[in-house]
Each structure stands twice: as C-alpha cells, then as structure tokens.
Design a protein around this motif. Structure first.
Motif, PDB file in Angstrom:
ATOM      1  N   GLY A 111       0.787  -1.229   0.000  1.00 38.60           N
ATOM      2  CA  GLY A 111       0.000   0.000   0.000  1.00 38.60           C
ATOM      3  C   GLY A 111       0.814   1.272   0.000  1.00 38.60           C
ATOM      4  O   GLY A 111       0.326   2.336   0.421  1.00 38.60           O
ATOM      5  N   ALA A 112       2.059   1.219  -0.453  1.00 34.70           N
ATOM      6  CA  ALA A 112       2.895   2.422  -0.488  1.00 34.70           C
ATOM      7  C   ALA A 112       2.300   3.458  -1.436  1.00 34.70           C
ATOM      8  O   ALA A 112       1.800   3.130  -2.510  1.00 34.70           O
ATOM      9  CB  ALA A 112       4.307   2.067  -0.922  1.00 34.70           C
ATOM     10  N   ALA A 113       2.353   4.722  -1.036  1.00 31.10           N
ATOM     11  CA  ALA A 113       1.882   5.816  -1.883  1.00 31.10           C
ATOM     12  C   ALA A 113       2.973   6.171  -2.893  1.00 31.10           C
ATOM     13  O   ALA A 113       4.171   6.108  -2.588  1.00 31.10           O
ATOM     14  CB  ALA A 113       1.520   7.023  -1.040  1.00 31.10           C
ATOM     15  N   VAL A 114       2.564   6.566  -4.104  1.00 27.88           N
ATOM     16  CA  VAL A 114       3.515   6.863  -5.181  1.00 27.88           C
ATOM     17  C   VAL A 114       3.315   8.302  -5.636  1.00 27.88           C
ATOM     18  O   VAL A 114       2.172   8.784  -5.764  1.00 27.88           O
ATOM     19  CB  VAL A 114       3.321   5.909  -6.375  1.00 27.88           C
ATOM     20  N   PHE A 125       0.070  10.151  -7.286  1.00 29.35           N
ATOM     21  CA  PHE A 125      -0.756   9.249  -8.088  1.00 29.35           C
ATOM     22  C   PHE A 125      -2.098   9.073  -7.380  1.00 29.35           C
ATOM     23  O   PHE A 125      -2.164   9.072  -6.152  1.00 29.35           O
ATOM     24  CB  PHE A 125      -0.074   7.889  -8.247  1.00 29.35           C
ATOM     25  N   ALA A 126      -3.152   8.894  -8.171  1.00 28.30           N
ATOM     26  CA  ALA A 126      -4.484   8.677  -7.605  1.00 28.30           C
ATOM     27  C   ALA A 126      -4.762   7.179  -7.529  1.00 28.30           C
ATOM     28  O   ALA A 126      -4.512   6.448  -8.486  1.00 28.30           O
ATOM     29  CB  ALA A 126      -5.543   9.364  -8.461  1.00 28.30           C
ATOM     30  N   GLN A 133      -2.319   2.615  -9.004  1.00 28.32           N
ATOM     31  CA  GLN A 133      -2.336   4.070  -8.835  1.00 28.32           C
ATOM     32  C   GLN A 133      -2.017   4.697 -10.192  1.00 28.32           C
ATOM     33  O   GLN A 133      -1.221   4.157 -10.968  1.00 28.32           O
ATOM     34  CB  GLN A 133      -1.322   4.504  -7.783  1.00 28.32           C
ATOM     35  N   THR A 134      -2.636   5.847 -10.476  1.00 29.81           N
ATOM     36  CA  THR A 134      -2.561   6.436 -11.809  1.00 29.81           C
ATOM     37  C   THR A 134      -2.287   7.933 -11.732  1.00 29.81           C
ATOM     38  O   THR A 134      -2.774   8.618 -10.832  1.00 29.81           O
ATOM     39  CB  THR A 134      -3.893   6.206 -12.568  1.00 29.81           C
ATOM     40  N   VAL A 135      -1.523   8.417 -12.695  1.00 28.79           N
ATOM     41  CA  VAL A 135      -1.349   9.850 -12.896  1.00 28.79           C
ATOM     42  C   VAL A 135      -1.381  10.116 -14.398  1.00 28.79           C
ATOM     43  O   VAL A 135      -0.943   9.272 -15.190  1.00 28.79           O
ATOM     44  CB  VAL A 135      -0.020  10.357 -12.280  1.00 28.79           C
ATOM     45  N   ALA A 136      -1.928  11.258 -14.800  1.00 34.47           N
ATOM     46  CA  ALA A 136      -2.055  11.589 -16.222  1.00 34.47           C
ATOM     47  C   ALA A 136      -1.684  13.052 -16.435  1.00 34.47           C
ATOM     48  O   ALA A 136      -1.920  13.907 -15.574  1.00 34.47           O
ATOM     49  CB  ALA A 136      -3.481  11.323 -16.718  1.00 34.47           C
ATOM     50  N   PHE A 137      -1.089  13.331 -17.594  1.00 34.54           N
ATOM     51  CA  PHE A 137      -0.733  14.710 -17.945  1.00 34.54           C
ATOM     52  C   PHE A 137      -0.554  14.807 -19.457  1.00 34.54           C
ATOM     53  O   PHE A 137      -0.428  13.786 -20.152  1.00 34.54           O
ATOM     54  CB  PHE A 137       0.549  15.161 -17.224  1.00 34.54           C
TER      55      PHE A 137
END
Length: 361
Positions: A111-114, A125-126, A133-137
């Motif tokens: 469960g580490a946050a990224v 990341f969401a 976990q996801t991030v977009a740009f």
C-alpha cells in the motif's frame, strides 16, 4: 565504526540477534575500528568492547523498502496525427508527439503511496479500484521525473530518472516549382504555375493567392475542403503537387501590369493549425515589341532602365507580406525596414520621372 580514545587500542563487537550472542574482532584502519553486517533479515543489538571499556547497546531495526511491483505507461498522440498509442512496460526514456496524453499506471507493495517527482515538485498518483495508482498529464514539453514510493512508516524508494521528450509537430512547407523565378507574360497569354506542399501528418489546405498591380487579392483553394475536386472524407495527403493557370486576360491584366502570387499550406494540427507561405513571385505583363515597330518609330530608340525601380518594388512587396506574417517581436524591425525602403523607392521614382522628362524633351 568506533574510535578508541584511551588505553588499549583494540576493539571487539558484541551483537545479539535471533541466533544468540556473538563476538568478533573489529578491523582497524586509519586509527578507526570497523565492522560490517551483511544481509540483515532480522533486528539485532550490538555494543563495542575493549579490554577496559564498553559502549552502550545500540539497536538495528530491519525493514523492507517499498517496491514497484508493476508499471505501465500509455502515450496517446493527438487524434489528428493518426498515430497509434505507445505502450511502455518499463521505466525507460522515450519520445512522443507534443500534445500527447500520458497516463502512468503503477502497483506498489504494502500500500505504499507513489508520487511523480520532478525538480518543480511532486505530483501524487491517484488510487484506482483495482489496487493500482494512476497519474495523467499532457506532454507539452520534455519532462524528466522519478517515481517515489513511501510506506506508512515513511520509508521510501526512488526509481531511476525517466525522460519523456516532446517531438514538435513541424509546420508545413510549400515551394513554387514552376516557374521557379519571376516571369514575363504577353497580354492575353497564360502561365501555368505549380507548387509542392508537404506536412508530417497531413495537409488541411493548399491555396494560391494573387493580385494584379496591387489591386484586391484573390485566393483560390486548390486542395482541402472547398477545393475542386474535393478530397475524400477522412483523408489527408502528406505530400501534394498543385497547379493553376494564371491567365492575363481572365485576370484583366494588361500591358504594364504586374501579377504577384504565392502559395500557402495549412496543416491539420489541432486546435491551432500551422501555416506556411512560399516565396512571392511576380509576372510582368508586357508586349514583346521592338523599338522600330512602335508607332512613329524611325529606328532604335533611347531605352530607359527601370530595372532598379522594379526590383525595389518587388522587394518591398515581399517585405510587406513578411511584416504581416512575422512574430510580434520581429515586426518593429521589419516595419522600420519597410519605411526606409518606401522612402528610397520614392527617391528612385523621382529619378525615373526626371529621366522620362529629359528623354521626352
């Protein structure tokens, strides 16, 4: 490492772990005593002893740093390019068309946050429903970043840097290929002009713009919507050759007139298309009459050289178009050049008229 500050300069390390208590001599180097623990998998405590001294007990806690268990990157180019998405299964440097939509999916241990770490800061990341976990740009310019994983205790792991390079969408190009220079045309005749245009993803439009002796400009669309023939729906050419007949009679151009023309090309970039313009070329409309064939002519006549006047007029016409299409930062200098050129043209015109009066007399 330990420093023995008094009495016997020898030291041993005593440590207690899951296997009980053990004692080993410490290595001495440069006046300091050293001992290295390898491959620790459980906590322990240790102290340093000399024949006369003992240090306090110290504790070593063992933890497992957060791990990156999975990575997937999607680089989706702008729709107008017609390119397929690029899929990344590992962190590696790559490039994509500027404006591409980038989506990164990761799976971390425990469960580490990224976060996405850059020089300007970190973007979290969401979390997603499937445990990833996801991030977009949007990739508008090159970006270099690392992924930072943090567990609940604050332990972190940082991946090696990854660079995404943004490939710019190059503007279109268009060149007149026939005739390749200024030309002369007799009244009533026509001249076939041809141009070649190209773009890396697609030409939305190719047009011909012309005017006769500075009168209203006219524009004909030779390729793209509204052209004849119209292109097939959903198809865009990357390389096109277009042509058009400039007919002096149809344009109402008479002897003494000058036809100025150029081609333009528009690419399919969205939302802001890019435009390119060919060189401006000129067609002089003049009859091919020998001096002795002129009414009342009795033989060779004195000729008036107005070549410099014509050349300067052409240069100023080209410069005026450059001013209109230039960047705002470049316009002041081009306007000064145009103003100076117009003053020089006025002087040159006065000289020509003086020569005409002298020859007439």
């Amino acid at each position: 490492a330990a420093d023995v500050l008094r009495w016997e300069d020898t030291a041993r390390i005593v440590f207690e772990g899951a296997d009980g208590r053990r004692t080993y001599p410490m290595n001495s180097r440069d006046g300091r005593h050293h001992f290295t623990f390898y491959d620790l998998t459980a906590p322990l405590r240790y102290r340093v002893r000399t024949p006369a001294l003992r240090s306090p007990w110290y504790k070593v806690t063992v933890f497992r740093p957060p791990e990156l268990l999975g990575f997937r990157g999607e680089l989706r180019p702008p729709a107008y390019t017609g390119l397929a998405p690029t899929i990344l299964e590992e962190l590696k440097d790559t490039a994509a068309i500027a404006g591409s939509q980038v989506t990164l999916h990761v799976r971390a241990s425990d469960g580490a946050a990224v976060t996405l770490a850059e020089d300007t800061g970190e973007t979290p990341f969401a979390p997603a429903a499937d445990g990833t976990q996801t991030v977009a740009f949007t990739l508008d310019a090159a970006r270099t970043f690392s992924l930072v994983l943090r567990d609940a205790a604050g332990h972190l792991t940082r991946t090696r840097p990854m660079t995404l390079r943004a490939i710019p969408d190059a503007p279109p190009v268009v060149d007149v290929i026939e005739p390749a220079r200024d030309a002369t045309l007799a009244p009533g005749e026509g001249l076939l002009t041809r141009a070649r245009a190209g773009d890396d993803f697609g030409l939305a439009e190719v047009s011909l713009t012309f005017s006769v002796s500075g009168r209203d400009r006219q524009t004909l669309r030779l390729a793209g919507p509204g052209a004849d023939p119209a292109p097939e729906a959903g198809t865009l050419d990357r390389d096109l050759t277009v042509q058009h007949l400039l007919d002096a009679a149809a344009l109402g151009a008479e002897a003494g007139d000058v036809i100025a023309y150029f081609y333009t090309a528009l690419d399919n970039r969205r939302p802001d298309a890019q435009r390119a313009r060919s060189d401006i070329l000129f067609i002089e409309v003049r009859p091919d009459i020998k001096p002795e064939e002129m009414p009342g002519g009795q033989g060779p006549q004195q000729q008036l050289d107005i070549g410099r006047l014509i050349a300067e007029t052409r240069r100023l016409i080209r410069l005026s178009y450059d001013v209109l299409g230039a960047n705002p930062d470049d316009q002041p200098d081009l306007r000064r050049q145009l103003k100076t050129g117009m003053a020089d043209l006025q002087v040159e015109t006065v000289k020509v008229f003086d020569q005409v009066r002298a020859l007439s007399a």
